[in-house]
Design a protein around this motif. Structure first.
Motif, PDB file in Angstrom:
ATOM      1  N   UNK A  45      16.822 -36.413  31.306  1.00 15.25           N
ATOM      2  CA  UNK A  45      16.418 -35.339  31.395  1.00 15.25           C
ATOM      3  C   UNK A  45      15.046 -35.684  32.376  1.00 15.25           C
ATOM      4  N   UNK A  46      14.596 -34.780  33.076  1.00 14.21           N
ATOM      5  CA  UNK A  46      13.295 -34.895  33.532  1.00 14.21           C
ATOM      6  C   UNK A  46      12.220 -34.015  33.555  1.00 14.21           C
ATOM      7  N   UNK A  47      10.930 -34.130  33.540  1.00 18.53           N
ATOM      8  CA  UNK A  47      10.199 -33.491  33.102  1.00 18.53           C
ATOM      9  C   UNK A  47      10.234 -31.784  34.483  1.00 18.53           C
ATOM     10  N   UNK A  48      10.452 -31.316  34.786  1.00 23.23           N
ATOM     11  CA  UNK A  48      10.957 -29.779  34.849  1.00 23.23           C
ATOM     12  C   UNK A  48      10.679 -29.324  36.704  1.00 23.23           C
ATOM     13  N   UNK A  49      10.982 -30.889  37.428  1.00 24.65           N
ATOM     14  CA  UNK A  49      10.961 -30.175  38.657  1.00 24.65           C
ATOM     15  C   UNK A  49      12.465 -29.688  39.198  1.00 24.65           C
ATOM     16  N   UNK A  50      11.576 -29.465  40.127  1.00 24.68           N
ATOM     17  CA  UNK A  50      12.269 -27.965  41.398  1.00 24.68           C
ATOM     18  C   UNK A  50      11.992 -28.471  42.598  1.00 24.68           C
ATOM     19  N   UNK A  51      13.375 -28.609  43.493  1.00 16.64           N
ATOM     20  CA  UNK A  51      13.652 -29.065  44.751  1.00 16.64           C
ATOM     21  C   UNK A  51      14.217 -27.830  45.582  1.00 16.64           C
ATOM     22  N   UNK A  52      13.721 -28.210  47.293  1.00 13.49           N
ATOM     23  CA  UNK A  52      14.770 -27.727  47.618  1.00 13.49           C
ATOM     24  C   UNK A  52      16.171 -28.488  49.117  1.00 13.49           C
ATOM     25  N   UNK A  53      16.477 -28.462  48.824  1.00  8.13           N
ATOM     26  CA  UNK A  53      17.087 -29.625  49.153  1.00  8.13           C
ATOM     27  C   UNK A  53      17.782 -29.122  50.910  1.00  8.13           C
ATOM     28  N   UNK A  54      17.721 -30.271  52.218  1.00  5.37           N
ATOM     29  CA  UNK A  54      18.150 -29.870  52.934  1.00  5.37           C
ATOM     30  C   UNK A  54      19.180 -31.232  53.353  1.00  5.37           C
ATOM     31  N   UNK A  55      20.041 -30.377  53.951  1.00  5.08           N
ATOM     32  CA  UNK A  55      21.350 -31.514  54.083  1.00  5.08           C
ATOM     33  C   UNK A  55      21.400 -31.633  55.884  1.00  5.08           C
ATOM     34  N   UNK A  56      21.004 -33.607  55.688  1.00  4.56           N
ATOM     35  CA  UNK A  56      20.780 -33.576  57.066  1.00  4.56           C
ATOM     36  C   UNK A  56      22.088 -33.577  57.393  1.00  4.56           C
ATOM     37  N   UNK A  57      21.985 -33.607  59.357  1.00  8.13           N
ATOM     38  CA  UNK A  57      22.638 -33.150  60.025  1.00  8.13           C
ATOM     39  C   UNK A  57      23.821 -34.438  60.483  1.00  8.13           C
ATOM     40  N   UNK A  58      23.633 -35.974  59.786  1.00  3.72           N
ATOM     41  CA  UNK A  58      24.342 -36.611  59.917  1.00  3.72           C
ATOM     42  C   UNK A  58      25.069 -37.081  58.523  1.00  3.72           C
ATOM     43  N   UNK A  59      24.657 -36.558  57.486  1.00  6.23           N
ATOM     44  CA  UNK A  59      25.323 -36.317  56.405  1.00  6.23           C
ATOM     45  C   UNK A  59      26.114 -35.379  56.201  1.00  6.23           C
ATOM     46  N   UNK A  60      26.031 -34.109  57.395  1.00  4.16           N
ATOM     47  CA  UNK A  60      27.493 -33.500  56.958  1.00  4.16           C
ATOM     48  C   UNK A  60      28.336 -33.450  57.904  1.00  4.16           C
ATOM     49  N   UNK A  61      28.104 -35.049  59.281  1.00  2.80           N
ATOM     50  CA  UNK A  61      29.150 -34.785  59.882  1.00  2.80           C
ATOM     51  C   UNK A  61      30.112 -36.118  58.890  1.00  2.80           C
ATOM     52  N   UNK A  62      30.029 -36.854  58.047  1.00  4.90           N
ATOM     53  CA  UNK A  62      30.208 -37.520  56.882  1.00  4.90           C
ATOM     54  C   UNK A  62      31.124 -36.993  56.107  1.00  4.90           C
TER      55      UNK A  62
END
Length: 478
Positions: A368-385
């Protein structure tokens, strides 16, 4: 302990099968490579069978074929021949979308290879406008080795057509060899942090070298990761049955050691012995700037020490998706170094490795974490994998965490590309879609695996950006 690759299907852990896991992971890519290197393959326009010649027709049964490419170790003709009418790579290229003068990855790769008959044609200088995001590789339906062609073309252009005394060459050489300047700056981090962001100094770097003054230089840590590692006394866990060799890369060592420390603590939480072998740069910024001789020198160092770690029973992991992609794909494509295939076959991104070998969802079930909210960006080099969804899938069910994928657009910085004065505006235009999605996402923080994407996200939105390993540490390590 159980192991799972996606949290839904549980199997017995088997860390010793990493080579088999890597082989299965790359099976599709190998089949694509076989298709494009099959010398027996013949292609006809539109798939229509070629008309048979009349029996009475006379024709040369032993024609003299044109040798399109120079003979050598690298023969990419089969890949070039697979690329004829399709433009999937051009439509996926973020640079081509914002730069009307950039002809696109199809021209930079297969079309330039066709033009180079007997070395009569020079490499077009537009190849230096490629950002090396490598999205064209993922877009190609025929497994044409586009980024490999681009890397080869850039290397030839820089070595044969670019003056070593030119402003562009000097600037690119400095940016490509970031590890060298970072090592110097880290010896006096406070002075370096002040000097690099001092207004007149930034103005001078832009006017003299063409390094944009619009960006804030990243701060150097007061203690590098490797200094912390030595002070700590190395690994706290000894386990020859579960051992990993950490390729931390330059940025986690000199600028964000907290990411590297999180990686160590998380892996030790799961009982892994962490090795930190000697290493150089992954070569990613050197590939992007055509400095292949520099990249090879670093690759030789990395392969030597990582192969030795493999011999000690370790698998190779990286906390940066550009580093893991370099070890997996670009090294074996561009260099012939003893042990390079073994390193490639046994290299993993850190979070990916834990998802394969450990029950991460089970471990996070009670977190359980303290109510954190994030916008995630998938890097191009992550997509390639194939890794661009793993962070969202892993954290979306953790109590106290809201995480939203902000879309599949490129961040625009692409390593050194967005640091060049003439590319800065294009870099920001490419990133506009990501910036907009982040602003409309819940929360006011971002998360990504790529350090330069994190720079762009922070620069374009002002949000704090975190690495997934830091979030995993918060959730699991006491």
């Amino acid at each position: 302990m159980t192991a799972t690759d996606d949290g839904d299907r549980t199997t017995e852990p088997n860390r010793t099968n990493s080579r088999d896991q890597a082989t299965e992971r790359d099976r599709t890519a190998e089949e694509g490579k076989q298709r494009r290197t099959d010398g027996e393959r013949r292609v006809t326009d539109g798939g229509v069978a070629a008309a048979s010649a009349p029996e009475s027709a006379e024709y040369d049964t032993d024609p003299e074929l044109t040798d399109v490419f120079e003979e050598g170790d690298l023969d990419l003709r089969a890949g070039a021949d697979d690329c004829y009418k399709c433009t999937a790579c051009d439509t996926s290229c973020p640079v081509a979308e914002v730069d009307e003068e950039f002809p696109g990855p199809k021209f930079q790769g297969p079309e330039q290879w066709r033009l180079k008959r007997k070395g009569d044609a020079d490499i077009d200088d537009s190849v230096m406008s490629c950002s090396n995001c490598m999205r064209c590789d993922s877009a190609c339906p025929s497994s044409v080795p586009l980024s490999q062609m681009h890397n080869e073309a850039r290397g030839e252009y820089v070595s044969e057509q670019m003056s070593a005394l030119s402003r562009e060459y000097v600037r690119n050489r400095i940016l490509a060899n970031y590890r060298t300047s970072a090592a110097v700056a880290s010896a006096v981090p406070r002075l370096a942090n002040f000097a690099m962001n001092f207004g007149p100094a930034r103005w001078a770097m832009e006017k003299l070298l063409g390094v944009t003054a619009e960006r804030d230089f990243p701060e150097f840590a007061s203690q590098t990761f490797r200094e912390w590692w030595r002070e700590r006394g190395g690994a706290r866990v000894e386990n020859p049955e579960k051992r990993v060799a950490y390729f931390h890369g330059c940025y986690a060592n000199y600028n964000t050691p907290e990411v590297a420390k999180a990686m160590v603590r998380v892996f030790e939480q799961f009982g892994y012995e962490v090795l930190v072998p000697p290493q150089g740069c992954s070569g990613t910024p050197m590939f992007a700037n055509g400095m292949l001789d520099d990249a090879r020198r670093h690759a030789e160092t990395n392969v030597e020490h990582l192969a030795a770690a493999l011999a000690d029973g370790a698998d190779v992991i990286a906390s940066c998706t550009s580093c893991s992609l370099s070890l997996r794909q670009e090294y074996p494509e561009l260099f012939d170094i003893d042990g390079i295939e073994d390193v490639s076959d046994n290299a993993f991104e850190a979070l990916e490795y834990l998802r394969i070998h450990e029950d991460l969802r089970g471990a996070l079930a009670d977190a359980e974490l303290d109510g954190e909210s994030f916008g995630y960006h998938g890097p191009c080099h992550a997509r390639n994998q194939g890794l661009h969804r793993q962070v969202v899938e892993l954290f979306r069910d953790v109590d106290g965490v809201e995480i939203e994928d902000v879309g599949d657009s490129c961040s625009g910085i692409s390593g050194t590309y967005g640091w060049k004065e003439e590319k800065y505006d294009k870099s920001m235009k490419i990133g506009e879609e990501m910036f907009d999605h982040m602003r409309h996402a819940e929360g006011d923080a971002g998360i990504t695996e790529c350090p330069t994407c994190a720079m762009q996200m922070e620069h374009g939105t002002g949000y704090e950006i975190r690495h997934p390993l830091e979030l995993l540490e918060d959730a699991l390590v006491e």
